[in-house]
Design a protein around this motif. Structure first.
Motif, mmCIF file in Angstrom:
data_model
loop_
_atom_site.group_PDB
_atom_site.id
_atom_site.type_symbol
_atom_site.label_atom_id
_atom_site.label_comp_id
_atom_site.label_asym_id
_atom_site.label_seq_id
_atom_site.Cartn_x
_atom_site.Cartn_y
_atom_site.Cartn_z
ATOM 1 N N SER A 173 0.837 -1.144 0.059
ATOM 2 C CA SER A 173 -0.041 -0.043 -0.057
ATOM 3 C C SER A 173 0.827 1.378 -0.100
ATOM 4 N N ASN A 174 0.402 2.249 -0.935
ATOM 5 C CA ASN A 174 1.015 3.493 -0.840
ATOM 6 C C ASN A 174 0.782 4.496 0.241
ATOM 7 N N ALA A 218 7.481 2.815 -13.831
ATOM 8 C CA ALA A 218 8.879 3.199 -13.997
ATOM 9 C C ALA A 218 9.312 4.559 -13.326
ATOM 10 N N HIS A 219 8.217 5.345 -13.350
ATOM 11 C CA HIS A 219 8.722 6.794 -12.722
ATOM 12 C C HIS A 219 8.582 6.748 -11.207
ATOM 13 N N LYS A 220 8.235 5.473 -10.491
ATOM 14 C CA LYS A 220 8.364 5.525 -9.146
ATOM 15 C C LYS A 220 9.650 4.652 -8.815
ATOM 16 N N MET A 221 10.428 4.388 -9.614
ATOM 17 C CA MET A 221 11.720 3.498 -9.371
ATOM 18 C C MET A 221 12.843 4.352 -10.423
ATOM 19 N N VAL A 222 12.948 5.455 -10.159
ATOM 20 C CA VAL A 222 13.774 6.416 -10.866
ATOM 21 C C VAL A 222 14.023 6.157 -12.535
ATOM 22 N N GLY A 223 12.667 6.030 -13.009
ATOM 23 C CA GLY A 223 12.864 5.719 -14.454
ATOM 24 C C GLY A 223 12.068 6.967 -15.103
ATOM 25 N N PRO A 224 11.889 6.958 -16.381
ATOM 26 C CA PRO A 224 10.941 7.978 -16.806
ATOM 27 C C PRO A 224 9.546 7.932 -16.961
ATOM 28 N N GLY A 261 1.687 -3.590 -8.102
ATOM 29 C CA GLY A 261 2.944 -3.572 -7.489
ATOM 30 C C GLY A 261 3.844 -2.331 -7.585
ATOM 31 N N CYS A 262 2.986 -1.171 -7.852
ATOM 32 C CA CYS A 262 3.874 0.081 -8.148
ATOM 33 C C CYS A 262 4.722 0.556 -6.707
ATOM 34 N N GLN A 263 4.312 0.073 -5.543
ATOM 35 C CA GLN A 263 5.243 0.379 -4.499
ATOM 36 C C GLN A 263 6.140 -0.829 -4.024
ATOM 37 N N SER A 264 5.791 -1.968 -4.355
ATOM 38 C CA SER A 264 6.681 -3.211 -3.962
ATOM 39 C C SER A 264 8.017 -3.233 -4.877
ATOM 40 N N LEU A 265 7.780 -3.058 -6.318
ATOM 41 C CA LEU A 265 8.674 -3.073 -7.212
ATOM 42 C C LEU A 265 10.057 -2.153 -6.893
#
Length: 274
Positions: A213-214, A266-272, A243-247
């Motif tokens: 959960s976020n 991707a944009h939650k894990m230093v991506g574009p 899985g936006c927060q777990s990945l």
């Protein structure tokens, strides 16, 4: 630490208590975790230009909203810039050199992501404009074709609105499906799996529950949910994991989760973005 607070405006009091609690945590955490080398912090900060833009004014930028969108390190910014400078072209839409090179890089990215999450192959990886698009794509493709009047969709109360709204829209357009919400345990520390087992029935065609959960940082037991699906739900029921927060926060092996669809961002894990 104990705190007794009286206020005639309950909502304002809750907000004030939250602010005081955060301040209390900051004071304690700063002393408890003082062992983290300042040199490590400084080296990490150097990778993120946006955190160093105020050096002239001697003001440090501290960013705490990565759950919404993380900042990009220099390597990602450079890769995006290099692509625009040297390779930008339509993917899978041209026979010329730039299109072939863009296609190669695109497919290599799918290979790398498949390896990161232990997918079977690149064919299991679908790039979309974002997690909201992905969740909507599932509901508007699989859901539109397989959900019928009387079927059930089971979500949790922790879901992002992008996992909820598509099924409400289906209802508004006349599809007589039932949308159920699984609660948390009374102390809010985990999903109420007993309640979930009672909500999932032979009419349940889709289960969509967040991995982490976020808002509450609750991480669900995906295999336990999959077992409830297998034992209680319709044979064609699919299980979607947000899985936006777990990945971004740890290793994810999609083959071991027991799900049919896994959505990341991707944009939650230093991506574009996009």
């Amino acid at each position: 630490m104990s705190l007794l607070l009286f206020c005639p405006y309950p909502n304002r009091c809750r907000f004030l208590l939250l602010v005081l609690f955060i301040l209390f945590l900051n004071l304690n955490l700063s002393s408890q975790y003082a062992f983290v080398p300042s040199s490590l912090t400084a080296s990490i900060r150097k990778d993120f230009p946006i955190l160093n833009q105020d050096q002239d004014t001697n003001v440090n930028t501290i960013y705490l909203d990565s759950a919404a969108s993380s900042q990009k390190p220099s390597s990602v910014i450079k890769a995006m810039s290099d692509f625009d400078k040297t390779t930008h072209s339509n993917v899978h839409r041209g026979a010329h050199r730039l299109s072939r090179e863009a296609t190669r890089l695109y497919e290599e990215a799918r290979d790398k992501l498949a390896k990161l999450i232990n997918a079977g192959s690149r064919r299991e990886v679908v790039f979309t404009s974002g997690a909201t698009h992905s969740l909507n794509l599932i509901s508007n493709s699989w859901g539109a074709s397989n959900l019928s009047d009387g079927d059930e969709v089971v979500l949790s109360i922790m879901e992002h609105h992008s996992a909820i709204v598509p099924y409400h829209i289906m209802q508004q357009y006349g599809k007589k499906i039932s949308v159920k919400f699984c609660p948390l345990l009374p102390d809010g520390t985990d999903l109420d799996y007993a309640a979930l087992a009672s909500l999932v029935t032979s009419r349940t065609k889709l289960i969509s529950i967040v991995h982490t959960s976020n808002t509450l940082a609750v991480t669900t037991d995906t295999l336990r949910i999959a077992k409830i699906r297998d034992s209680n739900a319709h044979p064609d029921c699919v299980y979607v994991v947000d899985g936006c927060q777990s990945l971004p926060h740890g290793p994810v092996d999609v083959r071991s989760l027991g799900c049919d669809f896994f959505v990341g961002s991707a944009h939650k894990m230093v991506g574009p973005t996009g």
